[in-house]
Design a protein around this motif. Structure first.
Motif, mmCIF file in Angstrom:
data_model
loop_
_atom_site.group_PDB
_atom_site.id
_atom_site.type_symbol
_atom_site.label_atom_id
_atom_site.label_comp_id
_atom_site.label_asym_id
_atom_site.label_seq_id
_atom_site.Cartn_x
_atom_site.Cartn_y
_atom_site.Cartn_z
ATOM 1 N N CYS A 65 102.046 -16.372 -0.025
ATOM 2 C CA CYS A 65 103.331 -15.688 -0.188
ATOM 3 C C CYS A 65 103.213 -14.363 -0.952
ATOM 4 O O CYS A 65 104.033 -13.474 -0.768
ATOM 5 C CB CYS A 65 104.321 -16.585 -0.929
ATOM 6 S SG CYS A 65 104.857 -18.005 0.039
ATOM 7 N N VAL A 108 105.686 -12.619 1.729
ATOM 8 C CA VAL A 108 106.961 -13.319 1.565
ATOM 9 C C VAL A 108 107.552 -13.048 0.191
ATOM 10 O O VAL A 108 108.706 -12.643 0.052
ATOM 11 C CB VAL A 108 106.785 -14.842 1.785
ATOM 12 C CG1 VAL A 108 108.080 -15.580 1.506
ATOM 13 C CG2 VAL A 108 106.289 -15.111 3.192
ATOM 14 N N GLY A 109 106.762 -13.268 -0.844
ATOM 15 C CA GLY A 109 107.189 -12.998 -2.214
ATOM 16 C C GLY A 109 106.729 -11.618 -2.649
ATOM 17 O O GLY A 109 105.978 -10.958 -1.924
ATOM 18 N N GLN A 160 112.626 -23.729 -9.665
ATOM 19 C CA GLN A 160 113.976 -24.129 -9.283
ATOM 20 C C GLN A 160 114.872 -24.358 -10.514
ATOM 21 O O GLN A 160 116.093 -24.188 -10.419
ATOM 22 C CB GLN A 160 113.937 -25.379 -8.405
ATOM 23 C CG GLN A 160 113.211 -25.178 -7.086
ATOM 24 C CD GLN A 160 113.867 -24.147 -6.179
ATOM 25 O OE1 GLN A 160 115.089 -24.095 -6.074
ATOM 26 N NE2 GLN A 160 113.049 -23.338 -5.516
ATOM 27 N N THR A 170 115.902 -20.580 -5.321
ATOM 28 C CA THR A 170 114.943 -19.508 -5.113
ATOM 29 C C THR A 170 113.962 -19.869 -4.005
ATOM 30 O O THR A 170 113.709 -21.053 -3.745
ATOM 31 C CB THR A 170 114.173 -19.189 -6.417
ATOM 32 O OG1 THR A 170 113.295 -18.073 -6.179
ATOM 33 C CG2 THR A 170 113.336 -20.364 -6.883
ATOM 34 N N ALA A 171 113.407 -18.868 -3.372
ATOM 35 C CA ALA A 171 112.409 -19.103 -2.325
ATOM 36 C C ALA A 171 111.090 -19.580 -2.915
ATOM 37 O O ALA A 171 110.262 -20.145 -2.206
ATOM 38 C CB ALA A 171 112.188 -17.824 -1.520
#
Length: 126
Positions: free
Chosen positions: A52, A65-66, A97, A103-104
């Motif tokens: 990510c 992704v991140g 979390q 959050t992703a």
């Protein structure tokens, strides 16, 4: 008799000198004193963080992704939520979390000691 103009010329210098006294030195970069950065690098690869994130120094850590974690030690905030310090980063890594529900960033089951070492590595990226 005319007064000398040199005091007027020194006024901007005096103002700048006084104004600079209000500034504090920036805080030192965050660090994890007890962490093991080399182990943290291995754990980053093991947990798959690079799928990510782009993370310098980690093989195949080129995820999009991140956010990229380049210069992480120089950042002010973690996930736009927490002041960037060792305790907050370890909390974020271990239980994202709890910090930002929904959050992703997934909860990967990172233990406290693993989070400490991962954080130690990330703080080498300044």
């Amino acid at each position: 008799m005319r007064k000398p103009r040199w005091p007027v010329l020194l006024l901007p210098v005096a103002v700048l000198a006084v104004a600079s006294c209000d500034r504090a030195d920036p805080p030192p970069p965050p660090e994890v004193r007890a962490g093991q950065p080399a182990r943290g690098a291995d754990l980053i690869a093991q947990y798959g963080c690079g799928s990510c994130h782009t993370i310098p120094g980690i093989d195949r850590a080129d995820g999009l992704v991140g956010p990229p974690l380049t210069r992480f030690g120089a950042r002010s905030y973690i996930a736009g939520e927490l002041v960037n310090n060792a305790d907050n980063l370890q909390h974020w890594i271990a239980d994202p979390q709890a910090v930002e529900p929904g959050t992703a960033m997934p909860d990967l089951g990172v233990s406290a000691i693993d989070a400490q070492d991962i954080a130690a590595y990330l703080y080498t990226l300044d």
